[in-house]
Scaffold this motif. Sequence first.
Motif, PDB file in Angstrom:
ATOM      1  N   GLY A 212       7.423  -2.209  -1.754  1.00 26.54           N
ATOM      2  CA  GLY A 212       7.955  -3.562  -1.668  1.00 26.54           C
ATOM      3  C   GLY A 212       7.620  -4.383  -2.898  1.00 26.54           C
ATOM      4  O   GLY A 212       8.472  -5.138  -3.409  1.00 26.54           O
ATOM      5  N   MET A 213       6.401  -4.265  -3.397  1.00 27.27           N
ATOM      6  CA  MET A 213       6.014  -4.976  -4.610  1.00 27.27           C
ATOM      7  C   MET A 213       6.825  -4.475  -5.803  1.00 27.27           C
ATOM      8  O   MET A 213       7.280  -5.266  -6.643  1.00 27.27           O
ATOM      9  N   GLY A 214       6.997  -3.144  -5.887  1.00 29.33           N
ATOM     10  CA  GLY A 214       7.746  -2.584  -7.001  1.00 29.33           C
ATOM     11  C   GLY A 214       9.183  -3.056  -7.027  1.00 29.33           C
ATOM     12  O   GLY A 214       9.722  -3.423  -8.087  1.00 29.33           O
ATOM     13  N   ARG A 215       9.826  -3.064  -5.871  1.00 25.27           N
ATOM     14  CA  ARG A 215      11.215  -3.517  -5.804  1.00 25.27           C
ATOM     15  C   ARG A 215      11.333  -4.998  -6.162  1.00 25.27           C
ATOM     16  O   ARG A 215      12.291  -5.416  -6.820  1.00 25.27           O
ATOM     17  N   ALA A 216      10.361  -5.801  -5.713  1.00 27.76           N
ATOM     18  CA  ALA A 216      10.417  -7.238  -5.993  1.00 27.76           C
ATOM     19  C   ALA A 216      10.302  -7.505  -7.490  1.00 27.76           C
ATOM     20  O   ALA A 216      11.038  -8.340  -8.041  1.00 27.76           O
ATOM     21  N   LEU A 217       9.387  -6.825  -8.163  1.00 26.73           N
ATOM     22  CA  LEU A 217       9.233  -7.019  -9.599  1.00 26.73           C
ATOM     23  C   LEU A 217      10.465  -6.534 -10.350  1.00 26.73           C
ATOM     24  O   LEU A 217      10.953  -7.203 -11.270  1.00 26.73           O
ATOM     25  N   TYR A 218      11.005  -5.393  -9.950  1.00 18.50           N
ATOM     26  CA  TYR A 218      12.196  -4.857 -10.604  1.00 18.50           C
ATOM     27  C   TYR A 218      13.386  -5.808 -10.441  1.00 18.50           C
ATOM     28  O   TYR A 218      14.115  -6.086 -11.408  1.00 18.50           O
ATOM     29  N   ALA A 219      13.567  -6.341  -9.248  1.00 20.59           N
ATOM     30  CA  ALA A 219      14.681  -7.262  -9.000  1.00 20.59           C
ATOM     31  C   ALA A 219      14.539  -8.530  -9.828  1.00 20.59           C
ATOM     32  O   ALA A 219      15.537  -9.047 -10.370  1.00 20.59           O
ATOM     33  N   GLU A 220      13.329  -9.058  -9.953  1.00 19.57           N
ATOM     34  CA  GLU A 220      13.119 -10.283 -10.730  1.00 19.57           C
ATOM     35  C   GLU A 220      13.366 -10.032 -12.213  1.00 19.57           C
ATOM     36  O   GLU A 220      13.954 -10.880 -12.909  1.00 19.57           O
ATOM     37  N   GLU A 221      12.945  -8.886 -12.711  1.00 17.44           N
ATOM     38  CA  GLU A 221      13.224  -8.556 -14.112  1.00 17.44           C
ATOM     39  C   GLU A 221      14.720  -8.459 -14.358  1.00 17.44           C
ATOM     40  O   GLU A 221      15.232  -8.939 -15.375  1.00 17.44           O
ATOM     41  N   ARG A 223      17.046  -9.951 -12.701  1.00 20.24           N
ATOM     42  CA  ARG A 223      17.622 -11.289 -12.604  1.00 20.24           C
ATOM     43  C   ARG A 223      17.432 -12.047 -13.901  1.00 20.24           C
ATOM     44  O   ARG A 223      18.340 -12.756 -14.367  1.00 20.24           O
ATOM     45  N   LYS A 224      16.266 -11.902 -14.512  1.00 18.62           N
ATOM     46  CA  LYS A 224      15.948 -12.646 -15.720  1.00 18.62           C
ATOM     47  C   LYS A 224      16.599 -12.056 -16.967  1.00 18.62           C
ATOM     48  O   LYS A 224      16.915 -12.785 -17.913  1.00 18.62           O
ATOM     49  N   ALA A 225      16.732 -10.742 -17.009  1.00 16.23           N
ATOM     50  CA  ALA A 225      17.219 -10.090 -18.227  1.00 16.23           C
ATOM     51  C   ALA A 225      18.143  -8.944 -17.841  1.00 16.23           C
ATOM     52  O   ALA A 225      17.795  -7.768 -17.997  1.00 16.23           O
ATOM     53  N   ALA A 226      19.310  -9.286 -17.342  1.00 13.59           N
ATOM     54  CA  ALA A 226      20.222  -8.282 -16.796  1.00 13.59           C
ATOM     55  C   ALA A 226      20.641  -7.249 -17.842  1.00 13.59           C
ATOM     56  O   ALA A 226      20.956  -6.113 -17.505  1.00 13.59           O
ATOM     57  N   GLY A 227      20.629  -7.628 -19.119  1.00 11.27           N
ATOM     58  CA  GLY A 227      21.066  -6.692 -20.146  1.00 11.27           C
ATOM     59  C   GLY A 227      19.971  -5.800 -20.691  1.00 11.27           C
ATOM     60  O   GLY A 227      20.241  -4.947 -21.545  1.00 11.27           O
ATOM     61  N   THR A 228      18.747  -5.972 -20.225  1.00 10.41           N
ATOM     62  CA  THR A 228      17.633  -5.180 -20.728  1.00 10.41           C
ATOM     63  C   THR A 228      17.330  -4.039 -19.762  1.00 10.41           C
ATOM     64  O   THR A 228      17.042  -4.296 -18.592  1.00 10.41           O
ATOM     65  N   PRO A 229      17.375  -2.791 -20.214  1.00  8.01           N
ATOM     66  CA  PRO A 229      17.018  -1.681 -19.325  1.00  8.01           C
ATOM     67  C   PRO A 229      15.518  -1.726 -19.003  1.00  8.01           C
ATOM     68  O   PRO A 229      14.689  -1.707 -19.911  1.00  8.01           O
ATOM     69  N   VAL A 230      15.202  -1.829 -17.716  1.00  9.54           N
ATOM     70  CA  VAL A 230      13.808  -1.922 -17.297  1.00  9.54           C
ATOM     71  C   VAL A 230      13.534  -0.894 -16.205  1.00  9.54           C
ATOM     72  O   VAL A 230      14.446  -0.406 -15.542  1.00  9.54           O
ATOM     73  N   ALA A 231      12.259  -0.590 -16.032  1.00 11.51           N
ATOM     74  CA  ALA A 231      11.844   0.296 -14.946  1.00 11.51           C
ATOM     75  C   ALA A 231      10.480  -0.148 -14.451  1.00 11.51           C
ATOM     76  O   ALA A 231       9.658  -0.663 -15.218  1.00 11.51           O
TER      77      ALA A 231
END
Length: 403
Positions: A212-221, A223-231
């Motif tokens: 749950g924590m991992g998904r929340a952080l990933y979703a916020e990233e 939202r903030k930087a949709a064009g940046t590939p993150v994991a």
Amino acid sequence: MPHQDARSVQRRRRIKRVLIGVFATTVVLVDTGAAAAQAAVGNEQLAITTPPAGSTQWVADHSLGRLLPDPATADARSVAAFFASLTAAQADRLATDYPLVVGNLDGAPLPLRYRANRLAIAAERDRARARAADLQLDADTRARAEARANDSEHLLAPERQILAFDPRGRGLVSEVYGDLAQARRVAVLVPGSDADLGHFDQAVDPLRSPAGMGRALYAEEQRKAAGTPVAVIAWTGYVTPVGLGPDAVTDRLAQAAAPRLGRLLDGLSVTTDPAAPPALFCHSYGTVVCGTAAPAIHDSAPTDLVVFGSPGMGVADVADLGTGVRVWATRNPTDWIGNVPYLEVGGLGHGADPTAAAFGATRLSAAGAEGHTGYLAEGTDSLHNFADIALGDYTDVVRPVRS
């Protein structure tokens, strides 16, 4: 003299038990009462420090006409070089024959690890189902087996990317959110007490779970930087304390966990290519793990190390964490962890408060967060800050109103 020595040992043990009780009671009485405090001094866990099942057979396998990298000693670069030398058919055969080894081998190709872990999880599910159906076992054993089968089944959903899986003990699981191979920014969540296979992913109050924590952080990233590939990696790669027992107030499990975290980071250094070292987000007892691992972290740029809900990191200040990390810390005023004695006595306790000015960490606002597990709740300053740090956007970080 022997009787005096025996009495001295017994006395030290009694003192240790009393100190453990003091640490546990200080926190538990705030919410749950004396009975829970008395129960908290049990539940000592056995750390996992050896390679997974199948490793002995793997090392003895000479079917390729060469030695396979020893899971106990091989570094990530030599593992990566070994797999790079194989054909696709050879790599797939090893993953099929030794799924627990390949699935946990830092430096192995990411897609191969995902496939190997699906095989290992399916095998564990089937084993647990067989035990659940075995009427020769008692009802409690069958119920635990049924729960293990269900937990394993959930990990087999098509979209899930399991980076590591080990069914020993309470079960270790690490999951990836996003495309880890292509990510320009990578974050690793290191959870605290009670994280294991059975509590890795919770439908009710999901922020109490690593997934749950991992998904929340990933979703916020995103939202903030949709064009940046993150994991984001939710890393339950070590045996965590259960409750507020003796393991929660000593660094024994953290000492066993730190090399495992180091191997994860070494593996990421050869299987991923982010723009900066992976950022570490360490919660509760996970901050003790990160504090223990920090002095061994060295990279071309500082590693962001974010601690939240920390009982201490086992050090007096940031200088003791080495020069390879940039330390950030936060705690909201409703978090019960603030009632923990921030000290170390005879190996009990985890030292100074990382949010104290004298500690030297950069302090972050956690406005809006509630309790010990609310730091990644939507709309909180802490989630906003964590995403900015994970993205390397330090100018947007919100500091506490009062320093």
